[in-house]
Design a protein around this motif. Structure first.
Motif: not given
Length: 344
Positions: A178-184, A285-288, A293-294, A296-304
């Motif tokens: 998911x595009x939860x943020x864009x780079x950089x 993927x962490x290699x996106x 990817x960061x 995505x990780x933060x969102x996974x931490x916060x979704x109930x």
């Protein structure tokens, strides 16, 4: 119970996490470059009359128990042709699949000043379209209703749930890269958002934000290196662009960039992810090199109520169009999640 967001498995650790790998295999001769005779392509009219292209995939085989229905929404610059093989996988597992192109891309027209720049003023325009599509999709269907999105599509299905724009409520949601943020990601969001607003204000917001207007995205090795290790699946997109040239899309507009920054801010606002009250599965993927990817990780931490499969360097952005080893594991994880969470 939901899986913990902590200590998420990376696929190169070769841990199984209860995933069943014996996923239904589609026929070896399935043609990823043809629309089957029993699939129906059509145009759906949004509330304002804009025509949205949609495909109703065929019914599951008669000897397969019906599971429910999936609405799949692709990413920026995508068209549903790229995912035919995946639709067939789910059909053979008992799902009825519908997919559509977002307003302004694929076969759903254009909103910019030329035929290739991807423009939009506000992501809520897309949320309203999805609300209408979902309502019609869900009407009269039996069994669980699943909403899925890839990349920008993943962002938008999450945004629609956050805005409580979907009735009836989906029974589950699946987000692919998911595009939860864009780079950089290292540049603070308020700086990137401020720059996007400035660039959209100083001239026509429909002008391309990168590359050149009137030019579709180049199908080259550099782009493949961002999307997938699988050359043949990547070449499927080349085929469809040659045979359906109306699918070609180029850069996003500055208006799109501005709208993207605003929507990223919205989905990460305090208390917002925590308000999502349906089961969510995230495969990424962490290699996106296209989305953050960061984030995505933060969102996974916060979704109930969330489970996730996060790959490493073996996977690029288009996880569902990767080489078989990655793709099969991603599909098996999604299938397992749906089986466990939607019983009865």
């Amino acid at each position: 119970m939901s899986a913990s967001a902590h200590g998420l498995l990376k696929s190169n650790q070769r841990q199984e996490a209860g995933i069943h790998h014996a996923a239904t295999q589609i026929a070896d001769n399935f043609d990823r470059r043809a629309i089957p005779a029993d699939a129906v392509e059509e145009l759906w009219s949004a509330e304002d009359g804009h025509l949205i292209r949609r495909i109703n995939w065929g019914d599951p085989p008669a000897d397969v128990a019906a599971r429910g229905s999936i609405l799949f929404m692709a990413g920026r610059g995508d068209a549903y042709e790229k995912y035919l093989e995946t639709f067939e996988h789910w059909r053979l597992r008992g799902w009825r699949v519908v997919a559509a192109d977002w307003r302004g891309q694929g076969g759903s027209g254009r909103l910019g000043r030329d035929d290739t720049t991807g423009h939009l003023e506000d992501y809520m325009d897309w949320v309203r379209d999805l609300s209408g599509l979902w309502s019609e999709f869900a009407a009269g269907r039996e069994g669980p209703l699943v909403l899925m999105g890839h990349s920008m599509g993943g962002h938008l299905v999450l945004r629609a749930v956050i805005e409580k724009a979907l009735a009836p409520r989906p029974d589950a949601m699946v987000l692919s890269a998911p595009m939860l943020d864009v780079l950089p990601e290292a540049v603070p969001l308020f700086i990137r958002r401020g720059m996007a607003h400035l660039m959209a204000r100083i001239a026509d917001p429909r002008r391309p934000a990168w590359g050149s207007g009137e030019s579709p995205i180049a199908m080259n090795k550099l782009r493949q290196n961002l999307l997938t290790h699988d050359t043949t699946r990547y070449d499927d997109e080349r085929y469809w662009r040659e045979h359906r040239p109306e699918l070609k899309l180029g850069p996003g507009s500055w208006g799109w960039v501005r709208a993207t920054m605003d929507s990223i801010r919205r989905i990460h606002a305090p208390g917002v992810p925590e308000s999502v009250d349906i089961p969510v599965f995230v495969v990424a993927t962490d290699d996106d090199k296209l989305v953050g990817p960061a984030a995505t990780r933060r969102m996974v931490e916060r979704l109930p109520d969330v489970e996730a499969l996060i790959f490493g360097k073996e996977a690029r952005h288009e996880v569902l169009r990767e080489e078989d080893g990655v793709r099969d594991r991603a599909l098996a994880a999604i299938d397992d999640f749906l089986e466990r969470r939607l019983k009865g």
